[in-house]
Design a protein around this motif. Structure first.
Motif, PDB file in Angstrom:
ATOM      1  N   GLY A  80      49.352  55.512 -21.584  1.00  0.00           N
ATOM      2  CA  GLY A  80      49.931  55.991 -20.580  1.00  0.00           C
ATOM      3  C   GLY A  80      51.445  56.346 -20.817  1.00  0.00           C
ATOM      4  O   GLY A  80      51.553  57.172 -21.832  1.00  0.00           O
ATOM      5  N   GLY A  81      52.611  56.060 -20.005  1.00  0.00           N
ATOM      6  CA  GLY A  81      53.725  56.869 -20.313  1.00  0.00           C
ATOM      7  C   GLY A  81      54.357  56.760 -21.593  1.00  0.00           C
ATOM      8  O   GLY A  81      55.051  57.571 -22.007  1.00  0.00           O
ATOM      9  N   ILE A  84      52.962  59.212 -23.726  1.00  0.00           N
ATOM     10  CA  ILE A  84      53.149  60.683 -23.491  1.00  0.00           C
ATOM     11  C   ILE A  84      54.635  60.970 -23.704  1.00  0.00           C
ATOM     12  O   ILE A  84      55.016  62.039 -24.269  1.00  0.00           O
ATOM     13  CB  ILE A  84      52.657  60.817 -22.168  1.00  0.00           C
ATOM     14  N   TRP A 347      54.819  70.170 -18.990  1.00  0.00           N
ATOM     15  CA  TRP A 347      54.512  69.870 -17.664  1.00  0.00           C
ATOM     16  C   TRP A 347      54.638  70.692 -16.511  1.00  0.00           C
ATOM     17  O   TRP A 347      54.383  70.415 -15.190  1.00  0.00           O
ATOM     18  CB  TRP A 347      55.197  68.653 -17.425  1.00  0.00           C
ATOM     19  N   ARG A 415      48.990  56.714 -11.786  1.00  0.00           N
ATOM     20  CA  ARG A 415      49.521  55.984 -12.894  1.00  0.00           C
ATOM     21  C   ARG A 415      48.460  54.880 -13.352  1.00  0.00           C
ATOM     22  O   ARG A 415      47.666  54.817 -12.697  1.00  0.00           O
ATOM     23  CB  ARG A 415      51.178  55.353 -12.724  1.00  0.00           C
ATOM     24  N   LYS A 421      52.672  48.286 -10.210  1.00  0.00           N
ATOM     25  CA  LYS A 421      52.957  49.443  -9.718  1.00  0.00           C
ATOM     26  C   LYS A 421      52.575  49.604  -7.931  1.00  0.00           C
ATOM     27  O   LYS A 421      52.925  50.477  -7.374  1.00  0.00           O
ATOM     28  CB  LYS A 421      52.203  50.545 -10.428  1.00  0.00           C
ATOM     29  N   TYR A 484      42.007  59.397 -15.452  1.00  0.00           N
ATOM     30  CA  TYR A 484      43.289  59.909 -15.319  1.00  0.00           C
ATOM     31  C   TYR A 484      43.711  60.379 -16.729  1.00  0.00           C
ATOM     32  O   TYR A 484      43.623  59.351 -17.621  1.00  0.00           O
ATOM     33  CB  TYR A 484      44.206  58.945 -14.841  1.00  0.00           C
ATOM     34  N   GLU A 485      43.903  61.479 -17.080  1.00  0.00           N
ATOM     35  CA  GLU A 485      44.610  61.846 -18.367  1.00  0.00           C
ATOM     36  C   GLU A 485      45.770  63.046 -18.151  1.00  0.00           C
ATOM     37  O   GLU A 485      45.989  63.393 -17.139  1.00  0.00           O
ATOM     38  CB  GLU A 485      43.488  62.166 -19.342  1.00  0.00           C
ATOM     39  N   SER A 489      46.881  64.867 -14.820  1.00  0.00           N
ATOM     40  CA  SER A 489      48.163  64.638 -14.328  1.00  0.00           C
ATOM     41  C   SER A 489      48.984  65.736 -14.053  1.00  0.00           C
ATOM     42  O   SER A 489      49.774  65.775 -12.883  1.00  0.00           O
ATOM     43  CB  SER A 489      49.096  63.886 -15.475  1.00  0.00           C
ATOM     44  N   GLY A 511      59.647  55.307 -15.968  1.00  0.00           N
ATOM     45  CA  GLY A 511      58.720  56.186 -14.919  1.00  0.00           C
ATOM     46  C   GLY A 511      59.152  57.542 -15.285  1.00  0.00           C
ATOM     47  O   GLY A 511      60.168  57.916 -15.412  1.00  0.00           O
ATOM     48  N   THR A 512      58.109  58.411 -15.465  1.00  0.00           N
ATOM     49  CA  THR A 512      58.032  59.890 -15.950  1.00  0.00           C
ATOM     50  C   THR A 512      57.446  60.687 -14.913  1.00  0.00           C
ATOM     51  O   THR A 512      57.609  62.002 -14.921  1.00  0.00           O
ATOM     52  CB  THR A 512      57.716  60.026 -17.400  1.00  0.00           C
ATOM     53  N   SER A 513      56.361  60.268 -14.227  1.00  0.00           N
ATOM     54  CA  SER A 513      55.212  61.123 -13.727  1.00  0.00           C
ATOM     55  C   SER A 513      56.205  61.898 -12.585  1.00  0.00           C
ATOM     56  O   SER A 513      56.001  62.935 -12.227  1.00  0.00           O
ATOM     57  CB  SER A 513      54.179  60.758 -13.010  1.00  0.00           C
ATOM     58  N   LYS A 516      57.721  64.844 -14.073  1.00  0.00           N
ATOM     59  CA  LYS A 516      56.982  65.908 -14.214  1.00  0.00           C
ATOM     60  C   LYS A 516      56.853  66.544 -12.725  1.00  0.00           C
ATOM     61  O   LYS A 516      56.504  68.000 -12.609  1.00  0.00           O
ATOM     62  CB  LYS A 516      55.373  65.437 -14.419  1.00  0.00           C
TER      63      LYS A 516
HETATM   64  C1  LIG Z   1      52.924  60.958 -17.353  1.00  0.00           C
HETATM   65  C2  LIG Z   1      52.081  60.102 -17.233  1.00  0.00           C
HETATM   66  C3  LIG Z   1      51.711  58.804 -17.538  1.00  0.00           C
HETATM   67  C4  LIG Z   1      53.123  57.903 -17.068  1.00  0.00           C
HETATM   68  O1  LIG Z   1      53.525  58.033 -15.456  1.00  0.00           O
HETATM   69  P1  LIG Z   1      54.434  56.861 -14.903  1.00  0.00           P
HETATM   70  O2  LIG Z   1      54.989  57.491 -13.741  1.00  0.00           O
HETATM   71  O3  LIG Z   1      55.584  56.701 -15.817  1.00  0.00           O
HETATM   72  O4  LIG Z   1      53.796  55.604 -14.757  1.00  0.00           O
HETATM   73  C5  LIG Z   1      50.817  57.910 -17.296  1.00  0.00           C
HETATM   74  N1  LIG Z   1      49.646  58.707 -17.755  1.00  0.00           N
HETATM   75  C6  LIG Z   1      49.531  59.808 -17.792  1.00  0.00           C
HETATM   76  C7  LIG Z   1      48.182  60.467 -18.042  1.00  0.00           C
HETATM   77  C8  LIG Z   1      50.540  60.815 -17.654  1.00  0.00           C
HETATM   78  O5  LIG Z   1      50.244  61.914 -17.677  1.00  0.00           O
END
Ligand SMILES: *Cc1c(COP(=O)(O)O)cnc(C)c1O
Length: 611
Positions: A80-81, A84, A347, A415, A421, A484-485, A489, A511-513, A516
């Motif tokens: 996950g985050g 990445i 991204w 996520r 979450k 999910y990958e 994403s 949190g980073t998504s 993106k």
């Molecule tokens: C960016 C990303 C995450 C992290 O997302 P969060 O918002 O920080 O939870 C997790 N998994 C994948 C595949 C991602 O691309």
């Protein structure tokens, strides 16, 4: 071409300006340099030798250790985050010519491949992939001691090439080498699989094996060891061991501390990696006095975060609020914060890449220039968005039996499926959700995310969302995409209209998504936690749910606010004032993509932690 030994400029050997000294011929750009050299050749020869030294010295300066690194969707060594972020950090270093080397493990069976049945039950399958297709196996090996056995550690190399052509090596450590027993070969098989003993063995390979492998590969001049989360803290013990130059010498705590940097990612005490000392003794042996371990890592249990806090000269949380929470958890430590980012080029989807190439030349080298997106015409932004949305909707319509369409407002949520979450907040009141959708002109939802194999409540969340999708049927079409990958994403964060984030405060360290999404002009609707406390300007870059107070969560109040925002503000804006909606998209890029990127983040690490 030769190099003028006086001024350092390149000169052609045909200029005729040259001079021979101790059997070597030197070439000059001008009579001035030739004269200077001939007056005191020895001085310039010494300078040349020194210069060769700095170049060698600056070759590798920072070693970045992370239990998971996600650099590519095809290399399943992340969950996950955290992973990445590690990959995005190294990519930014490559773009910015920061001399760093990444270290992680090679998980031959990955994290896991997720399958979902009709009820949303998760099945975990091993990932089969061929490291040979993406990485180069190196001949060097090193050894670590685990449960009294010598375990051989091999290494694979992945090279990240930045937009500037600068290369950053990433080392993937691997215990699947011939000399090892089947049990030891399996140590590096699974990311976050197995029990505590398995995990501790992996952390020995990462921390101790990583330091030894750097030496084996000739990287003797590492000046900073960056631990991305506490999993790598055992490297501290190996550095201490090396600092004790002979039997009588003491451990050189200051020397080791001076070279260590620690980034914590976990806002709750339960999330920190801990091992009881009996297990540590069984697995790692007794090469360190118990008293010393207790002093550095905690008196009752080895707390990897504490070990890293005690032995790092610079410590940071991953967003401003997370820095505050970490200081509350560990009041006697000076903990700074550097807010996470994402690697912009990675991204941004194809249609926005073309748009940025046209209107913001140089954005790949310098993400901060994305602020100039304010000047891009709104129709162009919308066109690029609709192209990305088309890709997502086509993918979903091909892969699933849900039918989505491009005209309907689409919300994305993807996520890790884990309780904090709160992926199910939207389904607090199904009737309400149905009404909101009907009144506004339609709503469709896309979900994705894996639950950790042992996280039963995370798995329950997936079932709950799938059940809600069956109850809502065609009223609010919902799809839960399996496995999910990274590639998925990118498809999601660029192809939906709104990115939803509903964590329980203060659990979302950063949190980073959502960052993106902002890179693709997709605004967020989010609880005020992590990065959103910094990226949120109401109605400008997106929208908020709830208050800014940490530790205050009222599920039902927050759900009511989520519904109200959608019904009264967001859906009307989307359907009835497209022009203003695109303003929000543009501000999301200009304010947030230009700041929440790893170029800015790596600059802060360089200035605050590395230099
Ligand atoms: C960016 C990303 C995450 C992290 O997302 P969060 O918002 O920080 O939870 C997790 N998994 C994948 C595949 C991602 O691309």
């Amino acid at each position: 071409m030769a190099t003028d030994p006086v001024c350092g400029m390149k000169v052609s050997e045909g200029t005729g300006l040259s001079s021979e000294y101790e059997g070597t011929r030197y070439y000059f750009c001008s009579p001035f340099c030739k004269d200077s050299f001939e007056k005191n050749p020895q001085r310039f020869i010494e300078l040349l030798i020194k210069k060769a030294f700095w170049e060698a010295e600056s070759k590798i300066k920072i070693a970045y250790f992370s239990m998971e690194i996600g650099v590519d969707s095809q290399i399943p060594t992340y969950s996950g985050g955290l992973g990445i972020l590690a990959g995005d950090t190294l990519k930014a270093c490559a773009d910015m010519r920061i001399p760093v080397i990444g270290i992680t493990l090679l998980y031959r069976k990955g994290y896991f491949y997720q399958e979902l049945d009709g009820e949303g039950n998760q099945q975990e399958l091993p990932v089969s992939w061929n490291p040979e297709n993406y990485l180069r196996s190196l001949a060097e090996t090193t050894e670590v001691n685990i449960e009294g056995r010598n375990v051989k550690v091999g290494v694979w190399l992945y090279t990240i090439e930045g937009v500037t052509g600068f290369k950053v090596p990433v080392l993937f450590l691997d215990t699947n080498v011939e000399a090892n027993t089947p049990e030891d070969k399996a140590i590096s098989d699974y990311l976050y699989g197995g029990d505590e003993r398995y995990r501790l063995s992996q952390e020995i390979v990462l921390g101790v094996g990583g330091i030894r492998m750097l030496e084996r590969l000739g990287h003797h001049n590492v000046q900073r060891y960056h631990m991305n989360e506490g999993h790598a803290s055992l490297l501290i013990l190996e550095l201490l061991r090396k600092s004790k130059t002979d039997e009588v010498a003491d451990w050189n705590y200051d020397l080791v501390r001076h070279s260590c940097v620690f980034t914590t990612h976990t806002p709750v005490p339960a999330g920190h990696d801990k091992f009881n000392y009996q297990l540590v003794k069984d697995v790692a042996g007794e090469s360190f006095p118990a008293d010393m371990l207790h002093m550095l890592g905690g008196s009752n249990i080895l707390n990897m975060t504490l070990l890293a806090l005690n032995m790092s000269h610079y410590v940071n949380g991953v967003a401003k609020r997370h820095g505050e929470i970490s200081r509350e958890m560990f009041p006697s430590y000076p903990i700074d914060s550097i807010t996470n980012g994402v690697h912009s080029y990675t991204w941004v989807c194809d249609s926005f890449r073309s748009l940025y190439d046209e209107y913001v030349p140089g954005w790949q080298v310098d993400s901060s220039s994305l602020r100039y997106c304010l000047g891009i015409a709104k129709e162009k932004i919308w066109e690029a968005h609709m192209e990305a949305k088309g890709c997502l909707i086509n993918h979903i319509n091909q892969m699933t039996n849900v039918r989505l369409n491009c005209e309907t407002m689409t919300i994305g949520f993807a996520r890790r499926a884990t309780l904090y979450k709160r992926a199910d907040m939207l389904f607090t009141d199904l009737q309400k959700l149905r009404q909101i959708s009907q009144k506004a002109g339609g709503l469709q939802l896309v979900f994705a995310g894996k639950a950790h194999p042992k996280d039963l409540s995370g798995k329950e969340l997936i079932r709950k969302i799938v059940a809600a999708s069956q109850q809502l049927g065609l009223d609010v079409p919902i799809v839960y995409l399996p496995n999910y990958e990274m590639d998925m994403s990118k498809l999601l964060v660029s192809g939906v209209d709104l990115w939803l984030n509903t964590p329980r405060k203060p659990m979302e360290a950063s949190g980073t998504s959502g960052m993106k999404a902002a890179h693709n002009g997709v605004p967020s609707l989010s609880v005020l936690d992590g990065w959103w406390l910094e990226g949120h300007i109401e109605g400008v870059t997106g929208w908020s749910i709830g208050s800014t107070t940490p530790h205050s969560n009222e599920d039902s109040i927050e759900a009511a606010e989520l519904y109200a925002k959608l019904e009264e503000v967001i859906l009307p804006l989307y359907y009835k004032d497209r022009d203003k909606w695109i303003d929000v998209m543009r501000y999301a890029i200009a304010f947030n993509a230009s700041f929440f990127n790893t170029h800015r983040m790596v600059q802060q690490y360089t200035v605050n932690a590395y230099l």
